[in-house]
Write a protein that holds these residues in place. Structure first.
Motif, mmCIF file in Angstrom:
data_model
loop_
_atom_site.group_PDB
_atom_site.id
_atom_site.type_symbol
_atom_site.label_atom_id
_atom_site.label_comp_id
_atom_site.label_asym_id
_atom_site.label_seq_id
_atom_site.Cartn_x
_atom_site.Cartn_y
_atom_site.Cartn_z
ATOM 1 N N SER A 119 0.845 -1.201 0.000
ATOM 2 C CA SER A 119 0.000 0.000 0.000
ATOM 3 C C SER A 119 0.874 1.242 0.000
ATOM 4 N N TYR A 120 0.364 2.304 -0.604
ATOM 5 C CA TYR A 120 0.959 3.628 -0.517
ATOM 6 C C TYR A 120 -0.008 4.504 0.265
ATOM 7 N N SER A 121 0.387 4.894 1.469
ATOM 8 C CA SER A 121 -0.519 5.656 2.332
ATOM 9 C C SER A 121 -1.804 4.856 2.504
ATOM 10 N N LYS A 122 -2.939 5.377 2.036
ATOM 11 C CA LYS A 122 -4.204 4.662 2.190
ATOM 12 C C LYS A 122 -4.612 3.897 0.932
ATOM 13 N N LYS A 123 -3.782 3.958 -0.120
ATOM 14 C CA LYS A 123 -4.123 3.276 -1.370
ATOM 15 C C LYS A 123 -3.526 1.878 -1.397
ATOM 16 N N CYS A 124 -4.374 0.865 -1.506
ATOM 17 C CA CYS A 124 -3.923 -0.524 -1.606
ATOM 18 C C CYS A 124 -3.588 -0.841 -3.063
ATOM 19 N N VAL A 125 -2.375 -1.321 -3.298
ATOM 20 C CA VAL A 125 -1.945 -1.688 -4.653
ATOM 21 C C VAL A 125 -2.022 -3.204 -4.846
ATOM 22 N N ASP A 136 -3.178 -6.720 -2.641
ATOM 23 C CA ASP A 136 -3.912 -7.096 -1.428
ATOM 24 C C ASP A 136 -3.848 -8.601 -1.177
ATOM 25 N N THR A 176 -1.961 -0.229 -12.270
ATOM 26 C CA THR A 176 -2.457 -1.257 -11.346
ATOM 27 C C THR A 176 -1.379 -1.737 -10.381
ATOM 28 N N GLU A 236 -7.223 -5.721 -6.966
ATOM 29 C CA GLU A 236 -5.987 -5.491 -6.199
ATOM 30 C C GLU A 236 -5.233 -6.770 -5.837
#
Length: 222
Positions: free
Chosen positions: A10-16, A18, A38, A197
């Motif tokens: 993840s970058y901060s609150k963004k899940c890349v 999962d 993506t 993800e």
């Protein structure tokens, strides 16, 4: 075999990525499909521990620090020393695996000797790609990762590269990403894709699935 267990990024609150669980088979050509942004390049960076992540990645039961010298990544934008010649770059990155004479013999199969003596800053995008491909022959890695490798190459070079990749897969575990599906169609053994993800195995034996990468992308990725 490369094993990814509960891999998350993840970058901060963004899940890349999962909680993904999958295996990349040895001496096979694996391909990761996904739209721009993506996380295909991010995944390769995770493999190389260039990005922090959660979960576990092993290379034949070893961690990256134990096999790093056996890995090679060919990035879309090849990071050479632009103020040095092509030959000098190959000698520096070649880790003393080959003599200067051997390096020149390998490199001149892809680029003219006169060009190899010039600084890399004078090279075109495609010429830098060819220089990077010469590194594969010099280093002979066990694990080869190639990000958008067909970009910048002309038709003849792409045809040669297909043959090279097939030959390299006899001794290397190869992992590819890209968008030029027509180039990859006849190369892929195992097909992976980003789905919600997660990185998932779509086809374990792609060549026998009866569909092209374009068809799978249109049908299953939207």
């Amino acid at each position: 075999m490369i094993q990814c267990m509960d891999l998350s990024k993840s970058y901060s609150k963004k899940c890349v990525i999962d909680k993904s669980n999958f295996e990349i088979e040895s001496n096979k050509i694996s391909f990761l499909m996904g739209a721009n942004g993506t996380g295909k390049t991010t995944f390769i960076k995770c493999l190389m521990k260039m990005e922090n992540y959660k979960g576990k990645i092993t290379f034949d039961c070893k961690n990256i620090n134990q096999v790093r010298e056996k890995c090679l990544v060919i990035w879309d934008d090849c990071p050479f020393y632009t103020n040095l010649s092509g030959i000098t770059n190959l000698m520096l990155f070649g880790e003393n695996k080959k003599s200067k004479k051997q390096i020149i013999e390998i490199a001149t199969k892809r680029l003219e000797y006169a060009l190899l003596k010039n600084n890399v800053k004078t090279y075109s995008y495609g010429q830098k790609k060819k220089l990077a491909l010469a590194l594969v022959e010099i280093l002979q890695p066990k694990y080869l990762f190639m990000d958008e490798i067909s970009n910048g190459l002309d038709f003849d070079m792409m045809k040669e590269l297909k043959d090279d990749i097939k030959r390299w897969a006899e001794t290397m575990t190869i992992f590819l990403t890209g968008h030029q599906f027509s180039f990859y169609n006849e190369l892929v053994d195992s097909l992976f894709a980003f789905k919600d993800e997660q990185i998932v195995l779509l086809e374990e034996n792609f060549s026998s699935c009866g569909e092209t990468l374009e068809e799978i992308y249109d049908k299953r990725m939207h």
